[in-house]
Design an enzyme around this catalytic site. Sequence first.
Site, PDB file in Angstrom:
ATOM      1  N   ASP A 106       0.831  -1.212   0.000  1.00  0.00           N
ATOM      2  CA  ASP A 106       0.000   0.000   0.000  1.00  0.00           C
ATOM      3  C   ASP A 106       0.859   1.253   0.000  1.00  0.00           C
ATOM      4  O   ASP A 106       0.422   2.303   0.425  1.00  0.00           O
ATOM      5  CB  ASP A 106      -0.942  -0.007   1.210  1.00  0.00           C
ATOM      6  CG  ASP A 106      -0.186  -0.119   2.519  1.00  0.00           C
ATOM      7  OD1 ASP A 106       1.022  -0.413   2.488  1.00  0.00           O
ATOM      8  OD2 ASP A 106      -0.812   0.100   3.571  1.00  0.00           O
ATOM      9  N   LYS A 157       3.832   1.864  15.895  1.00  0.00           N
ATOM     10  CA  LYS A 157       2.743   2.789  16.274  1.00  0.00           C
ATOM     11  C   LYS A 157       3.046   3.433  17.642  1.00  0.00           C
ATOM     12  O   LYS A 157       2.326   3.200  18.632  1.00  0.00           O
ATOM     13  CB  LYS A 157       1.379   2.074  16.284  1.00  0.00           C
ATOM     14  CG  LYS A 157       1.110   1.160  15.084  1.00  0.00           C
ATOM     15  CD  LYS A 157       0.748   1.932  13.852  1.00  0.00           C
ATOM     16  CE  LYS A 157       0.687   1.234  12.529  1.00  0.00           C
ATOM     17  NZ  LYS A 157       0.970  -0.080  12.221  1.00  0.00           N
TER      18      LYS A 157
HETATM   19  N1  GDD Z   1      -0.431 -11.705   3.220  1.00  0.00           N
HETATM   20  C1  GDD Z   1      -0.701 -10.882   4.229  1.00  0.00           C
HETATM   21  N2  GDD Z   1      -1.274 -11.399   5.350  1.00  0.00           N
HETATM   22  N3  GDD Z   1      -0.435  -9.568   4.090  1.00  0.00           N
HETATM   23  C2  GDD Z   1      -0.735  -8.749   5.134  1.00  0.00           C
HETATM   24  C3  GDD Z   1      -1.315  -9.222   6.325  1.00  0.00           C
HETATM   25  C4  GDD Z   1      -1.596 -10.625   6.425  1.00  0.00           C
HETATM   26  O1  GDD Z   1      -2.117 -11.139   7.429  1.00  0.00           O
HETATM   27  N4  GDD Z   1      -1.488  -8.160   7.155  1.00  0.00           N
HETATM   28  C5  GDD Z   1      -1.027  -7.077   6.502  1.00  0.00           C
HETATM   29  N5  GDD Z   1      -0.574  -7.427   5.267  1.00  0.00           N
HETATM   30  C6  GDD Z   1       0.006  -6.547   4.249  1.00  0.00           C
HETATM   31  C7  GDD Z   1      -0.902  -5.387   3.889  1.00  0.00           C
HETATM   32  O2  GDD Z   1      -1.672  -5.715   2.742  1.00  0.00           O
HETATM   33  C8  GDD Z   1       0.099  -4.269   3.592  1.00  0.00           C
HETATM   34  O3  GDD Z   1       0.532  -4.281   2.244  1.00  0.00           O
HETATM   35  C9  GDD Z   1       1.278  -4.600   4.483  1.00  0.00           C
HETATM   36  O4  GDD Z   1       1.161  -5.973   4.845  1.00  0.00           O
HETATM   37  C10 GDD Z   1       1.359  -3.721   5.738  1.00  0.00           C
HETATM   38  O5  GDD Z   1       0.127  -3.797   6.428  1.00  0.00           O
HETATM   39  P1  GDD Z   1      -0.652  -2.478   6.865  1.00  0.00           P
HETATM   40  O6  GDD Z   1      -1.897  -2.918   7.544  1.00  0.00           O
HETATM   41  O7  GDD Z   1      -0.783  -1.523   5.735  1.00  0.00           O
HETATM   42  O8  GDD Z   1       0.336  -1.930   7.977  1.00  0.00           O
HETATM   43  P2  GDD Z   1       0.534  -0.426   8.482  1.00  0.00           P
HETATM   44  O9  GDD Z   1       0.414   0.534   7.359  1.00  0.00           O
HETATM   45  O10 GDD Z   1      -0.332  -0.206   9.670  1.00  0.00           O
HETATM   46  O11 GDD Z   1       2.047  -0.468   9.005  1.00  0.00           O
HETATM   47  C11 GDD Z   1       3.084  -1.043   8.229  1.00  0.00           C
HETATM   48  O12 GDD Z   1       3.497  -0.159   7.196  1.00  0.00           O
HETATM   49  C12 GDD Z   1       4.103   1.079   7.635  1.00  0.00           C
HETATM   50  C13 GDD Z   1       4.541   1.836   6.406  1.00  0.00           C
HETATM   51  O13 GDD Z   1       3.482   2.081   5.566  1.00  0.00           O
HETATM   52  C14 GDD Z   1       4.269  -1.355   9.164  1.00  0.00           C
HETATM   53  O14 GDD Z   1       5.188  -2.097   8.408  1.00  0.00           O
HETATM   54  C15 GDD Z   1       4.900  -0.090   9.707  1.00  0.00           C
HETATM   55  O15 GDD Z   1       6.049  -0.404  10.484  1.00  0.00           O
HETATM   56  C16 GDD Z   1       5.305   0.820   8.551  1.00  0.00           C
HETATM   57  O16 GDD Z   1       5.844   2.051   9.043  1.00  0.00           O
HETATM   58 MG    MG Z   2      -0.143   0.481   5.415  1.00  0.00          MG
END
Ligand code: GDD
Ligand code: MG
Length: 340
Positions: A106, A157
């Site tokens: 994303d 977070k």
């Molecule tokens: N296959 C799979 N299975 N993918 C997953 C799962 C799962 O259970 N959970 C999350 N993802 C994928 C999401 O589709 C996304 O592309 C990515 O892993 C990160 O998940 P998000 O839900 O978007 O996390 P976030 O935005 O709260 O936080 C993450 O991204 C930040 C940067 O954008 C973390 O990695 C943070 O540390 C980081 O700063």
């Molecule tokens: Mg994200």
Amino acid sequence: MKALLLAGGKGTRLYPLTHSIPKPMVPVLNKPLLERTINYIKGYGIDEIVMSLCYQPEQIMNYFKDGSRFGVKIYYCIEESPLGTGGAIKNAERYLDDTFLIFNSDIITDINLRDLIDYHMASGARVTIALTRVDNPSAYGLVETDNDGRITAFKEKPRPEEITTNFINAGIYVFERDVLDFIPAGREVSVEKEVYPGLLSAGVKMYAYKNNNYWIDIGTPHKYLELHNSILDGLFTYPFIEMDYKNRIVIGKNSYISPTAKLIPPIAIGDNCYIGNDVIIGPRAVIGNNIEIGPGSYIRNSIIWEGCKIGSGSKLSNTIIGINCTIGDNKDVSYGVIAY
Ligand code: GDD
Ligand code: MG
């Protein structure tokens, strides 16, 4: 080298847009976000991609198939129930070898992947995490380093009192395969909350690749609009549109624009649209394909996905409208997110 795309999340912060479409398929300038990611990765000669999917995998698989249309080979790894970011990486183990890249699906960035990989090789790290600077790290994973760039702490977070730096995990990692031995199999694991802190405690060498490139996580409506504005304003070059920076108005094929409509740049209008009399569009609007906008409507700083019908005399501002929605006559929507 292969790249693993973590694309299984539900995208709840983009509801209701992500009711009918998984977050990585959300259109950016009328193309799925993931298509741009594949294009970007391929630009560095990486043409084998492992996609880790869970939520609505069919839509992604039906679009990308074996990847040949996009010049890459795609392997799919599907979870029955979400394994979390770390569990998803472990689950893809059979497709991964030596050194590989991992991406959150994303984000949009132009971080130089060649530089990132060279930096990883030179430091001898087992994991390298690309970091980006943000104003407020609270919605992200904060990463602390020493002066040499070696990672010393993770705070996912963080609460306000935990914020010690503006550098956060940008969601792009380089891994050595043996790191997978640290991830437990068969259960939900967070790479950010469990695996990374565990590797730190075990003394595994992890480095941070800091950079000032363009970077955004499109996981909220506000950020999604911000990305489009950055593209329309020319702050970020997007591969699928040819923006004419002199007049900054893009109009797709077979679209009718009434001579009395007023287009205020920068805007992008897709294919097969009908823009009625006295409509005002812009500044900053992205109109998808097959959209009808009735007379006298006014749309600015908004994104309308394909197949929508907007009645006459309606006003949309700072709003996102999902696929195939109908907005009636004389409606006034601001700061809205509307979808089926
Ligand atoms: N296959 C799979 N299975 N993918 C997953 C799962 C799962 O259970 N959970 C999350 N993802 C994928 C999401 O589709 C996304 O592309 C990515 O892993 C990160 O998940 P998000 O839900 O978007 O996390 P976030 O935005 O709260 O936080 C993450 O991204 C930040 C940067 O954008 C973390 O990695 C943070 O540390 C980081 O700063
Ligand atoms: Mg994200």
